[in-house]
Design a protein around this motif. Structure first.
Motif, PDB file in Angstrom:
ATOM      1  N   ASN A 221       6.343   5.681  41.293  1.00 43.33           N
ATOM      2  CA  ASN A 221       6.910   7.001  41.547  1.00 43.33           C
ATOM      3  C   ASN A 221       8.426   7.164  41.103  1.00 43.33           C
ATOM      4  N   VAL A 222       9.052   6.117  40.631  1.00 43.29           N
ATOM      5  CA  VAL A 222      10.309   5.843  40.164  1.00 43.29           C
ATOM      6  C   VAL A 222      10.372   6.251  38.596  1.00 43.29           C
ATOM      7  N   ALA A 223       9.009   5.541  38.119  1.00 43.99           N
ATOM      8  CA  ALA A 223       9.146   5.690  36.541  1.00 43.99           C
ATOM      9  C   ALA A 223       9.176   6.992  35.985  1.00 43.99           C
ATOM     10  N   PRO A 224       8.560   8.059  36.270  1.00 40.49           N
ATOM     11  CA  PRO A 224       8.634   9.285  35.441  1.00 40.49           C
ATOM     12  C   PRO A 224      10.251   9.765  35.429  1.00 40.49           C
ATOM     13  N   LEU A 225      11.114   9.381  36.142  1.00 40.89           N
ATOM     14  CA  LEU A 225      12.605   9.791  36.081  1.00 40.89           C
ATOM     15  C   LEU A 225      13.065   8.975  35.050  1.00 40.89           C
ATOM     16  N   VAL A 226      12.901   7.580  34.798  1.00 37.92           N
ATOM     17  CA  VAL A 226      13.333   6.770  33.868  1.00 37.92           C
ATOM     18  C   VAL A 226      13.020   7.206  32.550  1.00 37.92           C
ATOM     19  N   VAL A 227      11.824   7.204  32.521  1.00 36.21           N
ATOM     20  CA  VAL A 227      11.091   7.744  31.348  1.00 36.21           C
ATOM     21  C   VAL A 227      11.988   8.890  30.653  1.00 36.21           C
ATOM     22  N   TRP A 228      12.163   9.896  31.371  1.00 33.52           N
ATOM     23  CA  TRP A 228      12.779  11.127  31.037  1.00 33.52           C
ATOM     24  C   TRP A 228      14.281  11.074  30.701  1.00 33.52           C
ATOM     25  N   LEU A 229      15.079  10.017  31.577  1.00 36.55           N
ATOM     26  CA  LEU A 229      16.249   9.443  31.127  1.00 36.55           C
ATOM     27  C   LEU A 229      16.494   8.884  29.628  1.00 36.55           C
ATOM     28  N   GLY A 230      15.441   8.348  29.523  1.00 40.37           N
ATOM     29  CA  GLY A 230      15.351   7.373  28.055  1.00 40.37           C
ATOM     30  C   GLY A 230      14.943   8.380  27.029  1.00 40.37           C
ATOM     31  N   SER A 231      14.501   9.582  27.353  1.00 39.72           N
ATOM     32  CA  SER A 231      14.001  10.379  26.134  1.00 39.72           C
ATOM     33  C   SER A 231      14.996  11.389  25.727  1.00 39.72           C
ATOM     34  N   SER A 232      14.965  12.013  24.589  1.00 39.69           N
ATOM     35  CA  SER A 232      15.860  12.821  24.038  1.00 39.69           C
ATOM     36  C   SER A 232      15.923  14.181  24.886  1.00 39.69           C
ATOM     37  N   LEU A 233      15.121  14.498  25.855  1.00 46.99           N
ATOM     38  CA  LEU A 233      15.536  15.505  26.634  1.00 46.99           C
ATOM     39  C   LEU A 233      16.552  15.455  27.519  1.00 46.99           C
ATOM     40  N   SER A 234      17.086  14.313  27.908  1.00 45.07           N
ATOM     41  CA  SER A 234      18.062  14.028  28.780  1.00 45.07           C
ATOM     42  C   SER A 234      19.642  13.954  28.219  1.00 45.07           C
ATOM     43  N   GLN A 240      25.725   9.951  35.813  1.00 46.67           N
ATOM     44  CA  GLN A 240      24.998  10.271  37.261  1.00 46.67           C
ATOM     45  C   GLN A 240      24.670   9.015  37.882  1.00 46.67           C
ATOM     46  N   ILE A 241      24.626   8.949  38.994  1.00 45.65           N
ATOM     47  CA  ILE A 241      24.156   7.831  39.928  1.00 45.65           C
ATOM     48  C   ILE A 241      22.838   8.600  40.665  1.00 45.65           C
ATOM     49  N   ILE A 242      21.753   8.143  40.417  1.00 46.34           N
ATOM     50  CA  ILE A 242      20.661   9.092  40.974  1.00 46.34           C
ATOM     51  C   ILE A 242      19.561   8.184  41.792  1.00 46.34           C
ATOM     52  N   GLU A 243      19.544   8.469  43.258  1.00 45.91           N
ATOM     53  CA  GLU A 243      18.736   7.860  43.905  1.00 45.91           C
ATOM     54  C   GLU A 243      17.213   8.418  43.974  1.00 45.91           C
ATOM     55  N   SER A 244      16.262   7.534  44.018  1.00 44.03           N
ATOM     56  CA  SER A 244      14.802   7.695  43.941  1.00 44.03           C
ATOM     57  C   SER A 244      13.839   7.196  44.827  1.00 44.03           C
ATOM     58  N   GLN A 245      13.150   7.970  45.533  1.00 44.33           N
ATOM     59  CA  GLN A 245      12.186   7.044  46.204  1.00 44.33           C
ATOM     60  C   GLN A 245      10.809   7.940  46.626  1.00 44.33           C
ATOM     61  N   GLY A 246       9.906   7.430  46.403  1.00 41.83           N
ATOM     62  CA  GLY A 246       8.496   8.512  46.711  1.00 41.83           C
ATOM     63  C   GLY A 246       8.826   9.702  45.644  1.00 41.83           C
ATOM     64  N   GLY A 247       8.687  10.844  46.422  1.00 38.41           N
ATOM     65  CA  GLY A 247       8.697  12.124  45.699  1.00 38.41           C
ATOM     66  C   GLY A 247      10.282  12.653  45.928  1.00 38.41           C
ATOM     67  N   ARG A 248      11.250  11.854  46.057  1.00 39.94           N
ATOM     68  CA  ARG A 248      12.659  12.331  46.189  1.00 39.94           C
ATOM     69  C   ARG A 248      13.517  11.953  45.284  1.00 39.94           C
ATOM     70  N   ILE A 249      14.128  12.800  44.520  1.00 41.86           N
ATOM     71  CA  ILE A 249      15.299  12.519  43.808  1.00 41.86           C
ATOM     72  C   ILE A 249      16.682  13.110  44.297  1.00 41.86           C
ATOM     73  N   SER A 250      17.715  12.255  44.358  1.00 36.35           N
ATOM     74  CA  SER A 250      18.983  12.706  44.752  1.00 36.35           C
ATOM     75  C   SER A 250      20.237  12.232  43.940  1.00 36.35           C
ATOM     76  N   LEU A 251      21.113  12.938  43.799  1.00 35.02           N
ATOM     77  CA  LEU A 251      22.238  12.887  42.948  1.00 35.02           C
ATOM     78  C   LEU A 251      23.482  12.177  43.941  1.00 35.02           C
ATOM     79  N   GLY A 252      23.819  10.926  43.634  1.00 37.91           N
ATOM     80  CA  GLY A 252      24.810  10.255  44.413  1.00 37.91           C
ATOM     81  C   GLY A 252      25.990  11.271  44.312  1.00 37.91           C
ATOM     82  N   ASP A 253      26.572  11.513  45.368  1.00 35.90           N
ATOM     83  CA  ASP A 253      28.017  12.171  45.522  1.00 35.90           C
ATOM     84  C   ASP A 253      29.121  10.821  45.949  1.00 35.90           C
ATOM     85  N   GLY A 254      29.644  10.687  44.692  1.00 33.90           N
ATOM     86  CA  GLY A 254      30.372   9.372  44.501  1.00 33.90           C
ATOM     87  C   GLY A 254      31.922   9.532  45.324  1.00 33.90           C
ATOM     88  N   TRP A 255      32.733   8.356  44.964  1.00 35.23           N
ATOM     89  CA  TRP A 255      33.904   8.464  45.433  1.00 35.23           C
ATOM     90  C   TRP A 255      34.860   9.531  44.921  1.00 35.23           C
TER      91      TRP A 255
END
Length: 292
Positions: A221-234, A240-255
């Motif tokens: 479930n996590v792999a498609p996000l990682v591949v996209w981040l590794g592509s020229s499209l990103s 960004q700090i990105i949480e991923s589980q199952g079908g959920r993608i969330s942007l971390g809201d940092g300090w």
């Protein structure tokens, strides 16, 4: 044509779990993959899977925690594929204990694999990419780090791991700020998936469903996000700090600087308690520490 066609990626800890899922997914999208794992047989098995499916990959078991051996990893990728475009820092280790029971060895082992392991390859490749950019070459490079919910929120029984993963999140922000001028992006994942580490820590939570329902904890479930981040499209996504589980993608809201009181003069010790009460009363509570 896959979205990573012709790109070369180095993935650490790729002999199983998330790293294996990333390696297979990158290869399916046309990437050349260096599969790094201290378990040489595990790395070779993943390479066999990729090659059997028509992909290009090599195995490597060099140590990621030293600059000299990390240099050999980069050299192997360059020799096989000509260039490196993506680094996925995925390798990790646990030494879980309550804070008061931690030993120096527990602390140092986790810091070495996570923090030194994230430093060495990234430092070597960032230097290479920077020099290429300064020489006028087009650079479209990616650093993809691995943080954790433990690093973002803390986790009971994992003080060493949480500290290391929090450090990786901060490292990512600095890398993004410093390296963007050279065509390098840096992002970090906080993935939640079934791996050897999570199965050891919480086997009942991450077990696969017994029926055909969606497998929330599958590493795939996590792999498609990682591949996209590794592509020229990103190319426009960095820091960004990105949480991923199952079908959920969330942007971390940092300090960030939050609720503020400014007296315009030095505070007296007797005034601090009331000031803190006001600030805490207005502040949004942080997410709870895992396990608390």
């Amino acid at each position: 044509m896959g979205i990573c066609n012709g790109r070369t990626v180095i993935i650490t800890g790729a002999g199983g779990g998330l790293g294996r899922a990333y390696a297979l997914a990158f290869a399916a999208e046309g990437a050349n993959v260096l599969v790094n794992d201290i378990r040489a047989d595990a790395a070779a098995a993943v390479v066999d899977e990729i090659v059997t499916q028509g992909g290009r990959a090599i195995a490597n078991s060099d140590d990621i925690t030293r600059l000299d051996s990390a240099g050999r990893i980069v050299d192997a990728a360059l020799s096989a594929f000509g260039e490196v475009h993506v680094l996925v820092n995925n390798a990790g280790v646990l030494a879980d204990r309550m804070f008061v029971s931690l030993t120096e060895e527990d602390w140092d082992k986790v810091m070495q694999v996570h923090l030194r392991g994230h430093f060495c390859l990234a430092n070597i490749l960032a230097r290479r990419w920077r020099d290429a950019a300064k020489a006028g070459k087009h650079v479209d490079a990616r650093i993809i780090n691995t943080s954790s919910g433990a690093g973002l929120q803390g986790s009971v029984g994992q003080a060493n791991y949480a500290a290391a993963k929090g450090g990786i999140a901060s490292l990512t922000l600095v890398q993004a700020a410093e390296l963007g001028r050279y065509g390098i992006t840096a992002n970090a994942l906080a993935p939640a998936a079934r791996t050897a580490m999570t199965q050891a820590a919480m086997p009942d939570v991450v077990k696969a469903p017994e029926d055909d329902s969606f497998d929330l904890w599958s590493a795939d479930n996590v792999a498609p996000l990682v591949v996209w981040l590794g592509s020229s499209l990103s190319a426009e996504v960095t820091g960004q700090i990105i949480e991923s589980q199952g079908g959920r993608i969330s942007l971390g809201d940092g300090w960030r600087t939050g609720e503020t009181l400014d007296k315009g003069a030095r505070w007296q010790v007797t005034e601090i308690g009331e000031a803190m009460s006001q600030l805490l009363g207005r502040a949004q509570p942080a997410q709870k520490v895992w396990g608390s």
